[in-house]
Design a protein around this motif. Structure first.
Motif, PDB file in Angstrom:
ATOM      1  N   LEU A  53     -16.884   4.731 -55.781  1.00 21.45           N
ATOM      2  CA  LEU A  53     -16.887   5.946 -54.970  1.00 21.45           C
ATOM      3  C   LEU A  53     -16.820   5.610 -53.485  1.00 21.45           C
ATOM      4  CD1 LEU A  53     -19.610   7.969 -56.911  1.00 21.45           C
ATOM      5  CD2 LEU A  53     -17.182   8.553 -56.739  1.00 21.45           C
TER       6      LEU A  53
ATOM      7  N   PHE B  13     -11.564  13.303 -57.203  1.00 16.59           N
ATOM      8  CA  PHE B  13     -12.297  14.542 -57.446  1.00 16.59           C
ATOM      9  C   PHE B  13     -11.725  15.265 -58.667  1.00 16.59           C
ATOM     10  CE2 PHE B  13     -13.880  15.238 -52.789  1.00 16.59           C
ATOM     11  CZ  PHE B  13     -14.639  14.084 -52.909  1.00 16.59           C
TER      12      PHE B  13
ATOM     13  N   TYR C 128     -18.909  21.818 -56.481  1.00 17.32           N
ATOM     14  CA  TYR C 128     -19.434  20.726 -55.651  1.00 17.32           C
ATOM     15  C   TYR C 128     -18.304  19.960 -54.979  1.00 17.32           C
ATOM     16  CZ  TYR C 128     -21.496  16.330 -54.209  1.00 17.32           C
ATOM     17  OH  TYR C 128     -21.862  15.243 -53.474  1.00 17.32           O
ATOM     18  N   PHE C 129     -17.282  19.601 -55.742  1.00 15.83           N
ATOM     19  CA  PHE C 129     -16.230  18.768 -55.161  1.00 15.83           C
ATOM     20  C   PHE C 129     -15.322  19.552 -54.227  1.00 15.83           C
ATOM     21  CE2 PHE C 129     -17.462  15.998 -58.733  1.00 15.83           C
ATOM     22  CZ  PHE C 129     -17.762  14.871 -57.981  1.00 15.83           C
TER      23      PHE C 129
ATOM     24  N   THR D  50     -22.878  11.478 -54.242  1.00 10.84           N
ATOM     25  CA  THR D  50     -22.008  11.916 -55.330  1.00 10.84           C
ATOM     26  C   THR D  50     -22.543  11.460 -56.682  1.00 10.84           C
ATOM     27  OG1 THR D  50     -20.116  11.764 -53.823  1.00 10.84           O
ATOM     28  CG2 THR D  50     -19.635  11.909 -56.187  1.00 10.84           C
TER      29      THR D  50
ATOM     30  N   LEU E 202     -17.445  19.457 -51.129  1.00  8.41           N
ATOM     31  CA  LEU E 202     -17.456  18.124 -50.533  1.00  8.41           C
ATOM     32  C   LEU E 202     -16.132  17.837 -49.837  1.00  8.41           C
ATOM     33  CD1 LEU E 202     -18.869  15.445 -50.068  1.00  8.41           C
ATOM     34  CD2 LEU E 202     -18.107  14.698 -52.332  1.00  8.41           C
TER      35      LEU E 202
ATOM     36  N   HIS F 146     -19.195  21.244 -61.268  1.00  4.49           N
ATOM     37  CA  HIS F 146     -18.437  20.125 -60.692  1.00  4.49           C
ATOM     38  C   HIS F 146     -17.350  20.631 -59.751  1.00  4.49           C
ATOM     39  CE1 HIS F 146     -20.436  17.464 -63.481  1.00  4.49           C
ATOM     40  NE2 HIS F 146     -19.733  16.438 -63.047  1.00  4.49           N
TER      41      HIS F 146
END
Length: 204
Positions: free
Chosen positions: A141, A91, A194-195, A167, A198, A191
């Motif tokens: 991934l 990530f 989002y990560f 992803t 996640l 980014h």
């Protein structure tokens, strides 16, 4: 003779690199369709026939440019080609890559997105290249998510293949939104958000 042969090979590598660098610059400035082989060769200090000798065709050169873009991404992140990152490392790499792209690689990112769209149909020149690249990305991934479940950094019962596809879809979509409206879309912040989200979803 071995020394002479090595020098000749090195010069060949350097000429090839110069041609790829020239293509990256001109493709980013004028687009692939607006850039001829002669212009690239002139920019690289070579002849069109020499360029064809190294790459076979303009399409071969375009493929080399795309491969060089991927190589540079791994290099600037100090990521070995055979790396097996943890979830946090993966990530972090993806966020840092977005930061670099937003700062210095906008034209190359635009070129990549445009070529992807132009090669969606089977039978188009680079369709297989982009399809296989996408499959390789999703496989990497999925391996990250599989290792995360195994080492306890992600909860059990996850579907690594589905998470990998999600992803990858985010990565493609985020770049497209940013390229269309860079004044409104902060690629790095997107980014990071989002990560972080996640990672929270995947916690045991």
């Amino acid at each position: 003779m071995a020394g002479v042969k090595g020098q000749v090979q090195q010069r060949g590598v350097e000429r090839r690199r110069a041609m790829v660098d020239a293509a990256i610059e001109l493709f980013a400035r004028h687009g692939v369709r607006g850039t001829g082989v002669a212009a690239i060769a002139e920019r690289a200090g070579a002849t069109p026939s020499a360029l064809i000798h190294h790459f076979g065709s303009k399409d071969g050169l375009v493929r080399a440019v795309l491969e060089e873009a991927d190589r540079r991404a791994l290099q600037r992140l100090s990521v070995p080609a055979d790396a097996e990152p943890t979830l946090d490392q993966a990530f972090d790499w993806l966020v840092r890559d977005a930061e670099h792209t937003a700062a210095t690689e906008g034209r190359l990112a635009a070129l990549h997105t445009t070529l992807t769209a132009e090669n969606l149909q089977p039978g188009s020149v680079l369709h297989t290249w982009f399809r296989d690249r996408g499959r390789a990305l999703r496989a990497h991934l999925a391996a990250v998510f599989t290792r995360a479940v195994a080492d306890g950094s992600a909860r059990p019962g996850l579907d690594p293949a589905l998470l990998a596809a999600e992803t990858a879809a985010f990565l493609e979509g985020a770049h497209l939104l940013w390229l269309l409206d860079p004044e409104q879309v902060d690629l790095t912040a997107l980014h990071r958000s989002y990560f972080e989200g996640l990672a929270a979803r995947l916690k045991p």
